[in-house]
Design a protein around this motif. Structure first.
Motif, PDB file in Angstrom:
ATOM      1  N   LYS A   1       0.835  -1.196   0.000  1.00  0.00           N
ATOM      2  CA  LYS A   1       0.000   0.000   0.000  1.00  0.00           C
ATOM      3  C   LYS A   1       0.871   1.249   0.000  1.00  0.00           C
ATOM      4  O   LYS A   1       1.979   1.265   0.548  1.00  0.00           O
TER       5      LYS A   1
ATOM      6  N   SER B   1      -3.392   0.561  -3.422  1.00  0.00           N
ATOM      7  CA  SER B   1      -3.278  -0.757  -2.805  1.00  0.00           C
ATOM      8  C   SER B   1      -3.061  -1.781  -3.910  1.00  0.00           C
ATOM      9  O   SER B   1      -3.806  -1.814  -4.896  1.00  0.00           O
TER      10      SER B   1
ATOM     11  N   ARG C   1      -4.875   6.739   2.022  1.00  0.00           N
ATOM     12  CA  ARG C   1      -4.326   5.674   1.181  1.00  0.00           C
ATOM     13  C   ARG C   1      -4.402   6.087  -0.277  1.00  0.00           C
ATOM     14  O   ARG C   1      -5.463   6.445  -0.776  1.00  0.00           O
TER      15      ARG C   1
END
Length: 415
Positions: free
Chosen positions: A213, A225, A222
């Motif tokens: 990630k 991924s 984030r």
């Protein structure tokens, strides 16, 4: 388990209780340090050892080591709870031996090389001075779970820690009680962290869930991924149920390439870094290896070194040329120097060939309560059914006996 790092002119590896340093540019004698011959723990420190709560017997196995950004300092920590600090210029020498409270899992230097941080099994992070090599360590922060990796932002502003409970915490280094952000999303322990070269706002994380990630660590957001199992197992005749724990993430010095290694899997996955407004990793090629790798590192020339579990072919060297990673000529002076040195020291490495997974006991244990419930329910229903059948059989026997008695009575009256 052997570990590999390269900084400056030095190629440094550790295995078992021994640290080995090889100069890539000059013909110099190896530097070999054996923790079994290092300074012993003072008797007056026994109380600390007991307070550690460990019934494990101490040995001299190196648990983690780090090389500073300039390559001028090296620090290692071993199972005997030593923290040994070295300077490499003008020649290798041991600066100090200090003691940590618990067995450590990760070590990192600050960019300014004035401190070294160690993370331990109990979830604590301590800082130790490099400028004052005899000064005891200071507790900086703690997790409620075992720490597995620690990293620092390139400006030394943040300390990034990862633990067994899937958490990545971003704290202010000088005020670690102030938490800047959490990076959450892994489903298993976080085993590797890396702030890639040239991309100071991002951190890469690898996990026992088999994913890589990318995070903007200051906000905890984030960015990407990647399921490594889908990439690595593409067109491979490999058990798809095999666990994929990311054991290593490294960045080339120019920041263009990321290499990822999954434990006990004979390949290295390369990514190209697309540095637009936000960092994005693009899967590049997969280097298939002849043997399982222990570890890997990039050197200052952006060459990729891979350390293998094999005495005859103990290290491979790759270079990036014409958009492709190719194996370097075996006559390369640096490669020859390293290969011969490792062969001469192979007794240090051979005991670690084929060891079981270092992450084996970190996976979450899943209990299938529903299957157990359904099984018990089925057993209970069968038991109740058998009881009813037995009861019905008993009633049938009583009725038959009563009918027989009535028939016998009628016959007797007739007579």
């Amino acid at each position: 388990m052997a570990v590999l790092l390269s900084k400056g002119d030095w190629f440094v590896s550790s295995c078992s209780s021994t640290l080995i340093a090889i100069n890539l540019k000059k013909t110099r004698d190896l530097f070999v340090f054996d923790c079994a011959k290092a300074e012993k723990r003072p008797k007056e420190a026994d109380g600390d050892e007991k307070s550690g709560g460990g019934s494990e017997k101490d040995n001299d196995k190196i648990l983690a080591f780090a090389v500073s950004a300039s390559g001028k300092h090296v620090a290692l920590t071993d199972d005997h709870k030593r923290l040994v600090l070295f300077s490499t210029e003008p020649s290798w020498q041991c600066m100090s031996t200090r003691w940590v409270m618990r067995r450590c899992t990760s070590v990192v230097f600050t960019q300014t090389e004035d401190e070294v941080y160690v993370a331990d099994k109990s979830g604590d992070v301590y800082s130790f001075s490099v400028l004052e090599p005899q000064k005891p360590g200071e507790l900086q922060l703690g997790h409620v779970s075992m720490l597995l990796a620690v990293a620092l932002s390139p400006d030394d502003k943040y300390i990034i820690t990862a633990d067994r409970d899937e958490k990545i915490r971003v704290s202010f280094r000088l005020q670690p009680y102030n938490i800047q952000a959490f990076c959450l999303g892994h489903r298993e322990f976080v085993s590797a962290l890396l702030v890639p070269a040239g991309h100071p706002d991002c951190v890469l994380s690898g996990s026992g869930d088999g994913t890589l990630k990318v995070w903007h660590y200051e906000t905890g957001r984030r960015l990407q991924s990647i399921d490594l199992k889908q990439i690595i197992l593409d067109n491979s005749n490999v058990d798809t149920e095999k666990r994929f724990a990311v054991s290593r993430i490294i960045s080339s010095p120019d920041g263009r390439h990321i290499a990822v290694q999954c434990e006990r899997f004979p390949s290295v996955q390369l990514f190209l870094v697309d540095a637009g407004t936000e960092v994005c990793l693009k899967p590049a090629e997969k280097i298939v290896l002849p043997h399982a790798p222990w570890d890997m590192t990039f050197d200052s020339q952006c060459h990729l070194w891979v350390l293998l579990e094999n005495e005859d072919v103990n290290v491979l060297l790759y270079q990036y040329s014409e958009e492709h990673w190719e194996l370097c000529d075996t006559e390369t002076p640096e490669l020859n120097r390293v290969t011969e040195a490792l062969k001469a020291q192979w007794n240090v490495f051979k005991g670690s060939v084929g060891l079981e997974s270092q992450f084996k006991h970190l996976y979450k244990v899943n209990f299938d309560n529903m299957a157990s419930y359904l099984q018990k329910k089925q057993q209970r229903l069968e038991k109740e059914s058998n009881k009813r059948a037995a009861a019905n059989g008993s009633k049938s026997n009583v009725t038959e006996k009563r009918s027989k008695m009535e028939r016998d009575s009628v016959l007797q009256n007739t007579d």
